[in-house]
Design a protein around this motif. Structure first.
Motif, PDB file in Angstrom:
ATOM      1  N   TYR A  17       0.901  -1.159  -0.069  1.00 45.81           N
ATOM      2  CA  TYR A  17      -0.060  -0.023  -0.111  1.00 45.81           C
ATOM      3  C   TYR A  17       0.738   1.421   0.097  1.00 45.81           C
ATOM      4  O   TYR A  17       1.669   1.560   1.030  1.00 45.81           O
ATOM      5  CB  TYR A  17      -0.962  -0.175   1.254  1.00 45.81           C
ATOM      6  CG  TYR A  17      -1.836   1.150   1.003  1.00 45.81           C
ATOM      7  CD1 TYR A  17      -2.974   0.791   0.533  1.00 45.81           C
ATOM      8  CD2 TYR A  17      -1.713   2.182   1.735  1.00 45.81           C
ATOM      9  CE1 TYR A  17      -4.182   1.591   0.451  1.00 45.81           C
ATOM     10  CE2 TYR A  17      -2.963   3.201   1.806  1.00 45.81           C
ATOM     11  CZ  TYR A  17      -4.074   2.827   0.912  1.00 45.81           C
ATOM     12  OH  TYR A  17      -4.977   3.962   1.044  1.00 45.81           O
TER      13      TYR A  17
ATOM     14  N   THR B 254      -1.661   5.833  -1.431  1.00 45.16           N
ATOM     15  CA  THR B 254      -3.077   5.902  -1.185  1.00 45.16           C
ATOM     16  C   THR B 254      -3.797   4.734  -2.121  1.00 45.16           C
ATOM     17  O   THR B 254      -4.807   4.576  -2.446  1.00 45.16           O
ATOM     18  CB  THR B 254      -4.046   7.078  -1.478  1.00 45.16           C
ATOM     19  OG1 THR B 254      -3.760   7.360  -2.959  1.00 45.16           O
ATOM     20  CG2 THR B 254      -3.578   8.331  -0.698  1.00 45.16           C
ATOM     21  N   LYS B 255      -2.952   3.619  -2.529  1.00 44.84           N
ATOM     22  CA  LYS B 255      -3.345   2.393  -3.423  1.00 44.84           C
ATOM     23  C   LYS B 255      -2.619   1.374  -3.326  1.00 44.84           C
ATOM     24  O   LYS B 255      -1.472   1.394  -2.823  1.00 44.84           O
ATOM     25  CB  LYS B 255      -3.427   3.081  -4.915  1.00 44.84           C
ATOM     26  CG  LYS B 255      -2.258   2.933  -5.542  1.00 44.84           C
ATOM     27  CD  LYS B 255      -2.653   3.576  -7.012  1.00 44.84           C
ATOM     28  CE  LYS B 255      -1.188   3.964  -7.530  1.00 44.84           C
ATOM     29  NZ  LYS B 255      -1.236   4.578  -8.941  1.00 44.84           N
TER      30      LYS B 255
END
Length: 117
Positions: free
Chosen positions: A101, A104-105
């Protein structure tokens, strides 16, 4: 780290990587695969994102995913494991991926496929 939420999110991403419209899009694959991504494929080949990603993606293969689970490795890194049935080859393989992660992804940084009887 909410394990149930992460498991649900990563299952969706693994399934997304099986979709023809994602597999044939270098743009979509680039979103899911980290720059440092590499794979030990079920065919025995080793490839990196840079080497393996053509403008037409990685090709379409009809596969079904089952027995999905996750194993957190750290605060931002998770191992996924599952079984794939390749409908074209009529063959099962065990699969594992490492997702990280960042920004933000989730992005996949490693994948391995091992054929089984």
């Amino acid at each position: 780290m909410n394990v149930d939420s992460i498991k649900k999110d990563l299952l969706k991403l693994e399934e997304k990587l099986l979709e023809p419209e994602v597999r044939t899009s270098a743009i979509e694959l680039s979103k899911l695969l980290a720059d440092e991504f590499f794979e030990f494929s079920s065919s025995g080949k080793v490839w990196s994102k840079k080497e393996g990603l053509s403008p037409k993606g990685i090709g379409v293969v009809r596969m079904r995913l089952s027995d999905f689970d996750i194993y957190p490795l750290s605060e931002d890194t998770v191992l996924t494991t599952y079984k794939i049935f390749n409908e074209e080859k009529m063959q099962y393989s065990l699969r594992s991926s490492i997702w990280k992660y960042k920004d933000t992804k989730w992005q996949m940084i490693f994948h391995q496929g091992t054929p089984i009887a």
